[in-house]
Design an enzyme around this catalytic site. Structure first.
Site, PDB file in Angstrom:
ATOM      1  N   ASN A   9       0.869  -1.179   0.000  1.00  0.00           N
ATOM      2  CA  ASN A   9       0.000   0.000   0.000  1.00  0.00           C
ATOM      3  C   ASN A   9       0.907   1.230   0.000  1.00  0.00           C
ATOM      4  O   ASN A   9       1.507   1.559   1.011  1.00  0.00           O
ATOM      5  CB  ASN A   9      -0.882  -0.045   1.258  1.00  0.00           C
ATOM      6  CG  ASN A   9      -1.708   1.207   1.430  1.00  0.00           C
ATOM      7  OD1 ASN A   9      -1.809   2.025   0.515  1.00  0.00           O
ATOM      8  ND2 ASN A   9      -2.298   1.362   2.599  1.00  0.00           N
ATOM      9  N   TRP A  10       0.982   1.883  -1.161  1.00  0.00           N
ATOM     10  CA  TRP A  10       1.918   3.006  -1.287  1.00  0.00           C
ATOM     11  C   TRP A  10       1.386   4.276  -0.630  1.00  0.00           C
ATOM     12  O   TRP A  10       2.118   5.245  -0.489  1.00  0.00           O
ATOM     13  CB  TRP A  10       2.203   3.280  -2.764  1.00  0.00           C
ATOM     14  CG  TRP A  10       2.942   2.191  -3.472  1.00  0.00           C
ATOM     15  CD1 TRP A  10       3.204   0.920  -3.016  1.00  0.00           C
ATOM     16  CD2 TRP A  10       3.536   2.264  -4.774  1.00  0.00           C
ATOM     17  NE1 TRP A  10       3.908   0.219  -3.957  1.00  0.00           N
ATOM     18  CE2 TRP A  10       4.123   1.022  -5.051  1.00  0.00           C
ATOM     19  CE3 TRP A  10       3.609   3.270  -5.748  1.00  0.00           C
ATOM     20  CZ2 TRP A  10       4.784   0.744  -6.247  1.00  0.00           C
ATOM     21  CZ3 TRP A  10       4.267   3.010  -6.953  1.00  0.00           C
ATOM     22  CH2 TRP A  10       4.851   1.753  -7.184  1.00  0.00           C
ATOM     23  N   LYS A  11       0.120   4.291  -0.272  1.00  0.00           N
ATOM     24  CA  LYS A  11      -0.507   5.482   0.326  1.00  0.00           C
ATOM     25  C   LYS A  11      -0.280   6.692  -0.591  1.00  0.00           C
ATOM     26  O   LYS A  11      -0.226   6.520  -1.809  1.00  0.00           O
ATOM     27  CB  LYS A  11       0.015   5.701   1.748  1.00  0.00           C
ATOM     28  CG  LYS A  11      -0.080   4.405   2.570  1.00  0.00           C
ATOM     29  CD  LYS A  11       0.134   4.577   4.029  1.00  0.00           C
ATOM     30  CE  LYS A  11      -0.015   3.230   4.717  1.00  0.00           C
ATOM     31  NZ  LYS A  11       0.076   3.298   6.170  1.00  0.00           N
ATOM     32  N   HIS A  94      -9.192   0.803   4.890  1.00  0.00           N
ATOM     33  CA  HIS A  94      -7.914   1.039   5.557  1.00  0.00           C
ATOM     34  C   HIS A  94      -8.136   1.972   6.753  1.00  0.00           C
ATOM     35  O   HIS A  94      -8.970   2.882   6.685  1.00  0.00           O
ATOM     36  CB  HIS A  94      -6.899   1.642   4.575  1.00  0.00           C
ATOM     37  CG  HIS A  94      -5.532   1.682   5.174  1.00  0.00           C
ATOM     38  ND1 HIS A  94      -5.133   2.695   6.003  1.00  0.00           N
ATOM     39  CD2 HIS A  94      -4.507   0.800   5.115  1.00  0.00           C
ATOM     40  CE1 HIS A  94      -3.897   2.444   6.417  1.00  0.00           C
ATOM     41  NE2 HIS A  94      -3.494   1.301   5.891  1.00  0.00           N
ATOM     42  N   GLU A  96      -6.620   4.432   7.823  1.00  0.00           N
ATOM     43  CA  GLU A  96      -6.495   5.877   7.534  1.00  0.00           C
ATOM     44  C   GLU A  96      -7.774   6.396   6.873  1.00  0.00           C
ATOM     45  O   GLU A  96      -8.187   7.536   7.110  1.00  0.00           O
ATOM     46  CB  GLU A  96      -5.252   6.128   6.663  1.00  0.00           C
ATOM     47  CG  GLU A  96      -3.978   5.986   7.491  1.00  0.00           C
ATOM     48  CD  GLU A  96      -2.779   5.443   6.738  1.00  0.00           C
ATOM     49  OE1 GLU A  96      -2.751   5.516   5.498  1.00  0.00           O
ATOM     50  OE2 GLU A  96      -1.862   4.941   7.418  1.00  0.00           O
ATOM     51  N   GLU A 166      -5.174  -5.196  10.521  1.00  0.00           N
ATOM     52  CA  GLU A 166      -4.149  -4.181  10.750  1.00  0.00           C
ATOM     53  C   GLU A 166      -4.439  -3.453  12.062  1.00  0.00           C
ATOM     54  O   GLU A 166      -5.224  -2.492  12.082  1.00  0.00           O
ATOM     55  CB  GLU A 166      -4.142  -3.169   9.605  1.00  0.00           C
ATOM     56  CG  GLU A 166      -3.819  -3.780   8.263  1.00  0.00           C
ATOM     57  CD  GLU A 166      -3.252  -2.734   7.318  1.00  0.00           C
ATOM     58  OE1 GLU A 166      -2.115  -2.909   6.877  1.00  0.00           O
ATOM     59  OE2 GLU A 166      -3.947  -1.746   7.042  1.00  0.00           O
ATOM     60  N   GLY A 172       2.635   2.148  10.744  1.00  0.00           N
ATOM     61  CA  GLY A 172       3.546   3.277  10.581  1.00  0.00           C
ATOM     62  C   GLY A 172       4.213   3.717  11.876  1.00  0.00           C
ATOM     63  O   GLY A 172       4.814   4.779  11.947  1.00  0.00           O
ATOM     64  N   SER A 212       3.730  -2.280  10.272  1.00  0.00           N
ATOM     65  CA  SER A 212       5.174  -2.299  10.488  1.00  0.00           C
ATOM     66  C   SER A 212       5.829  -3.642  10.156  1.00  0.00           C
ATOM     67  O   SER A 212       6.751  -4.076  10.835  1.00  0.00           O
ATOM     68  CB  SER A 212       5.519  -1.870  11.912  1.00  0.00           C
ATOM     69  OG  SER A 212       5.042  -0.557  12.155  1.00  0.00           O
ATOM     70  N   GLY A 233       3.036  -1.145   4.254  1.00  0.00           N
ATOM     71  CA  GLY A 233       3.034   0.283   3.963  1.00  0.00           C
ATOM     72  C   GLY A 233       4.441   0.757   3.652  1.00  0.00           C
ATOM     73  O   GLY A 233       4.953   0.587   2.545  1.00  0.00           O
ATOM     74  N   GLY A 234       5.088   1.344   4.647  1.00  0.00           N
ATOM     75  CA  GLY A 234       6.401   1.963   4.460  1.00  0.00           C
ATOM     76  C   GLY A 234       7.407   1.105   3.703  1.00  0.00           C
ATOM     77  O   GLY A 234       8.071   1.582   2.767  1.00  0.00           O
TER      78      GLY A 234
HETATM   79  P1  PGA Z   1       3.102   0.164   7.635  1.00  0.00           P
HETATM   80  O1  PGA Z   1       1.635   0.364   7.026  1.00  0.00           O
HETATM   81  O2  PGA Z   1       3.655  -1.101   7.043  1.00  0.00           O
HETATM   82  O3  PGA Z   1       3.866   1.392   7.200  1.00  0.00           O
HETATM   83  O4  PGA Z   1       2.950   0.070   9.117  1.00  0.00           O
HETATM   84  C1  PGA Z   1       0.771  -0.704   6.843  1.00  0.00           C
HETATM   85  C2  PGA Z   1      -0.520  -0.234   6.241  1.00  0.00           C
HETATM   86  O5  PGA Z   1      -0.956   0.888   6.552  1.00  0.00           O
HETATM   87  O6  PGA Z   1      -1.139  -0.939   5.430  1.00  0.00           O
END
Ligand code: PGA
Length: 250
Positions: A9-11, A94, A96, A166, A172, A212, A233-234
């Site tokens: 997930n590149w956000k 998600h 967010e 999640e 994050g 993470s 994510g990251g």
């Molecule tokens: P993260 O994000 O790996 O940066 O913790 C995961 C996600 O939001 O899907």
């Protein structure tokens, strides 16, 4: 069918040239065949990403979608629009989207319906906040998110659903659920699925862990019986790290 999946997930990261760079770097990596790989760049780069990956097995997903087909919804993108640029997978729910953009379980249920009507595959995300876990409510919160967001679908539709647990406190933050915490929740989800649907559904659905995940912890997390991969994510923004996470299944 249950399979190993790693989705990135590149956000809101990567403009078009960074998207090409990251995908080119990814295509140069030696990626194991045992894993379905998905990347979710921002809307503006979906079509280009899809074209860049045509000669690979990597699928492209959108990070969100509107529930209506067309109309006066300024700033929104429909399922048909995604499909018209070759996108067959969408991430819904998600944390967010839930926390920053106010997406509720009811809204997500509508988005789930639209995605299924359009024969898309859904990566459905859910997970508890830190306060829920501290209060010992994490199982109830997760059950309610699933109940209200996706348990209304027909049994056959589970073929088009991937679940992604999640825990919000691990996204994050550098804080990861321990492999045992992930396993405990994934096991709970599978049990709940067999109670609400049946064992076919609970055994066939892929349940990803997100929060993470890094090259250093992926193997241990993915090694757990009920964990079928990760939503990253990251670490998905770096081709070497993302590949190391995918290859944690080797
Ligand atoms: P993260 O994000 O790996 O940066 O913790 C995961 C996600 O939001 O899907």
């Amino acid at each position: 069918m249950r399979r190993n999946i790693v989705a990135g997930n590149w956000k809101m990261n990567c403009d078009i040239s960074q998207t090409y760079q990251l995908l080119d770097a990814l295509k140069e990596q030696d990626i194991t065949d045992d894993v379905s790989v998905i990347v979710a760049p921002p809307f503006t780069n979906l079509q280009s990403a899809n074209q860049a990956l045509l000669d690979t097995e990597i699928l492209v997903a959108a990070q969100n979608m509107h529930q209506e087909a067309t109309g006066a919804y300024t700033g929104e993108v429909s399922a048909a629009m995604l499909k018209s640029v070759g996108v067959e997978v969408v991430i819904l729910g998600h944390s967010e989207r839930r926390a920053i953009f106010g997406e509720t379980n009811a809204l997500l249920a509508a988005k789930v319906n639209t995605a299924l009507e359009n024969e898309m595959t859904i990566i459905f995300c859910f997970g508890e906040e830190l306060s829920d876990r501290k209060a010992g409510n994490h199982f109830d919160v997760v059950r309610q998110q699933l109940q209200e967001g996706i348990f209304h679908i027909e049994k056959e539709n589970w073929n088009n659903v991937i679940l992604a647990y999640e825990p919000v406190w691990a996204i994050g933050t550098g804080e990861t659920a321990t492999p045992d915490q992930a396993q405990e929740m994934h096991h709970f989800i599978r049990n709940t699925l067999s109670e609400v649907f049946d064992t076919d559904v609970s055994q066939d659905v892929s349940i990803l862990y997100g929060g993470s995940v890094k090259p250093g912890n992926a193997k241990e997390i993915f090694g757990k019986e009920d964990v079928d991969g990760g939503l990253i994510g990251g670490a998905a923004l770096n081709a070497t790290d993302f590949t190391a996470i995918i290859n944690a299944f080797e």
